[in-house]
Design a protein around this motif. Sequence first.
Motif, PDB file in Angstrom:
ATOM      1  N   MET A   1      -0.210   6.008  -2.736  1.00 52.63           N
ATOM      2  CA  MET A   1       0.560   4.850  -2.147  1.00 52.63           C
ATOM      3  C   MET A   1       0.445   3.918  -3.453  1.00 52.63           C
ATOM      4  SD  MET A   1       0.134   2.485   1.390  1.00 52.63           S
ATOM      5  CE  MET A   1      -0.073   0.997   1.017  1.00 52.63           C
ATOM      6  N   ASN A   2       1.646   3.253  -3.721  1.00 54.58           N
ATOM      7  CA  ASN A   2       1.509   1.981  -4.649  1.00 54.58           C
ATOM      8  C   ASN A   2       1.577   0.751  -3.805  1.00 54.58           C
ATOM      9  OD1 ASN A   2       1.903   3.969  -6.882  1.00 54.58           O
ATOM     10  ND2 ASN A   2       4.376   3.714  -6.406  1.00 54.58           N
ATOM     11  N   ILE A   3       1.181  -0.500  -4.678  1.00 47.97           N
ATOM     12  CA  ILE A   3       1.177  -1.908  -4.077  1.00 47.97           C
ATOM     13  C   ILE A   3       2.646  -2.334  -4.106  1.00 47.97           C
ATOM     14  CG2 ILE A   3       0.682  -4.114  -4.600  1.00 47.97           C
ATOM     15  CD1 ILE A   3      -2.087  -3.085  -5.608  1.00 47.97           C
ATOM     16  N   THR A   4       3.377  -2.307  -2.931  1.00 49.76           N
ATOM     17  CA  THR A   4       4.951  -2.657  -2.750  1.00 49.76           C
ATOM     18  C   THR A   4       4.730  -4.182  -2.423  1.00 49.76           C
ATOM     19  OG1 THR A   4       4.538  -2.126  -0.493  1.00 49.76           O
ATOM     20  CG2 THR A   4       5.100  -0.485  -2.287  1.00 49.76           C
ATOM     21  N   LYS A   5       6.110  -4.800  -2.277  1.00 50.76           N
ATOM     22  CA  LYS A   5       6.177  -6.007  -1.918  1.00 50.76           C
ATOM     23  C   LYS A   5       5.976  -6.117  -0.390  1.00 50.76           C
ATOM     24  CE  LYS A   5       9.743  -7.518  -5.389  1.00 50.76           C
ATOM     25  NZ  LYS A   5      10.840  -8.136  -5.356  1.00 50.76           N
ATOM     26  N   GLU A   6       6.237  -5.163   0.328  1.00 49.95           N
ATOM     27  CA  GLU A   6       5.902  -5.096   1.799  1.00 49.95           C
ATOM     28  C   GLU A   6       4.481  -5.018   2.060  1.00 49.95           C
ATOM     29  OE1 GLU A   6       7.887  -3.129   0.090  1.00 49.95           O
ATOM     30  OE2 GLU A   6       9.937  -3.773   0.880  1.00 49.95           O
ATOM     31  N   LEU A   7       3.595  -4.469   1.241  1.00 54.46           N
ATOM     32  CA  LEU A   7       2.329  -4.278   1.543  1.00 54.46           C
ATOM     33  C   LEU A   7       1.694  -5.912   1.022  1.00 54.46           C
ATOM     34  CD1 LEU A   7      -0.212  -2.720   1.973  1.00 54.46           C
ATOM     35  CD2 LEU A   7      -0.468  -2.178  -0.169  1.00 54.46           C
ATOM     36  N   LEU A   8       2.175  -6.316   0.070  1.00 51.43           N
ATOM     37  CA  LEU A   8       1.501  -7.702  -0.209  1.00 51.43           C
ATOM     38  C   LEU A   8       2.150  -8.756   0.812  1.00 51.43           C
ATOM     39  CD1 LEU A   8       2.548  -7.582  -4.111  1.00 51.43           C
ATOM     40  CD2 LEU A   8       0.350  -7.457  -3.271  1.00 51.43           C
ATOM     41  N   SER A   9       3.215  -8.555   1.267  1.00 51.70           N
ATOM     42  CA  SER A   9       3.499  -9.273   2.477  1.00 51.70           C
ATOM     43  C   SER A   9       2.777  -9.373   3.614  1.00 51.70           C
ATOM     44  CB  SER A   9       5.184  -9.452   2.912  1.00 51.70           C
ATOM     45  OG  SER A   9       5.969  -9.486   1.825  1.00 51.70           O
TER      46      SER A   9
END
Length: 445
Positions: free
Chosen positions: A1-9
Amino acid sequence: MNITKELLSQFQRAFDADPANHAVKNAISKVGLNQSAIDNNLMRRHSFVFSNETKKGEITNQQSSGRCWMFAALNTARVDTMKKLNVKTFEFSQNYTLFWDKLEKANYFLENIIETADLPLNSRLVQHLLFDPIQDGGQWDMFTGLLEKYGAVPKSVMPETYHSSNTRELNQLLTAKLREFAARLRQSQAAGKSAEELTAQKEENLAFVYSLLTKTLGEVPDTFSYAYRDNQDNFHRLTDITPQEFFDTYVDWDLEERISLINAPTEDKPFGKAYTVKYLGTVKEGKPINYVNAPIEALKEAAIASIKDGEPVWFGCDVGKMLDRKAGIMDDQAYDYEAVLGEGVNLSKAERLDYGESLLTHAMVFVGVDLDADGNPIKWKVENSWGDKGGDKGIYSMSDKWFDEYNYQVAVKRKYIDEQWLKALDEPVTELEPWDPMGSLARVQ
């Protein structure tokens, strides 16, 4: 799994949900992580008063060098010298032992390069040897080899120079030259040079090292004179004495009787066994590293017995962990990271060793211990070699729990060690790989 904008949010929403996070963020931005997390009860636990103490000399300062292991060993030895000379304080020349350590390490390195010349250059062992061949650090057994061969001299006989107190430039140049010498030796071996020719080439290399050390550290004395006044103000002068004679007469240690105990509670190192480390040493012909792995209680018992008998104790530890350097306090509860960050570092001592989070980095001297009514240690009095600005004019205080977690080695007389651990010295010694954490060197400045 990559670091996504959703995960950062998601991370940001979780951070914002706790108002305390912003207060902590502001505090850390102003004073730093450790000062924000420091336990305000730290000073209350460390009064710098101890129930049992040994004699000690004035605080020393290794300056910008990694000679802590030398300072600690010589500060331990000088207590006997102070008694024999009948003086209040005394200091050995750490420059004298630095000179011989550098020369012997250079020879040790080049001999190892010749011995491994048949291995590929990219082998793990050869690359390990090339990584840091001439740094300042060391261990107890490495220093005993220097004392046996070269003795010791008072500080006034070979005082500090710029490069004994500031070793970085010297080490950088020596490292570059030793790697150059290593390249030429391996090339000569590949070209079919004989063992005698390789030895002659190595000796030419050592001649350069000797000249460089003499220019940067000064000439080492064959004999010397030393004048002093004793505690009754009587004048004395020693004349035409060698460094070996001075050590033998005014320290008078039987180095065979001083044993290293280590505490490495990892699965690969059973307690009650003796260990050495391959390719680790200073004096090539000296005795190899040899220590017995034992429970931490065995190290404490030996140290307490020595201190009660008036004998200070050399020890090696991971000094940077849970240290308030200005206050001079080593305490496993010094910083409450859990309160500030939500969680602390939750690794056991064995896990810290196995996963590269801790190893022996610094050597100092136990000059006291504070025992409770039942004889159990509360805290330890530590003589450091960082000058008199930190702690109680250079004296540090260590909690007993910190000893458990971050102390790795003590060197004491055989008589202070329980016989069940001494038995290991009569059994085969287990060789550890050169990159084992117990092969780390004390060199923090």
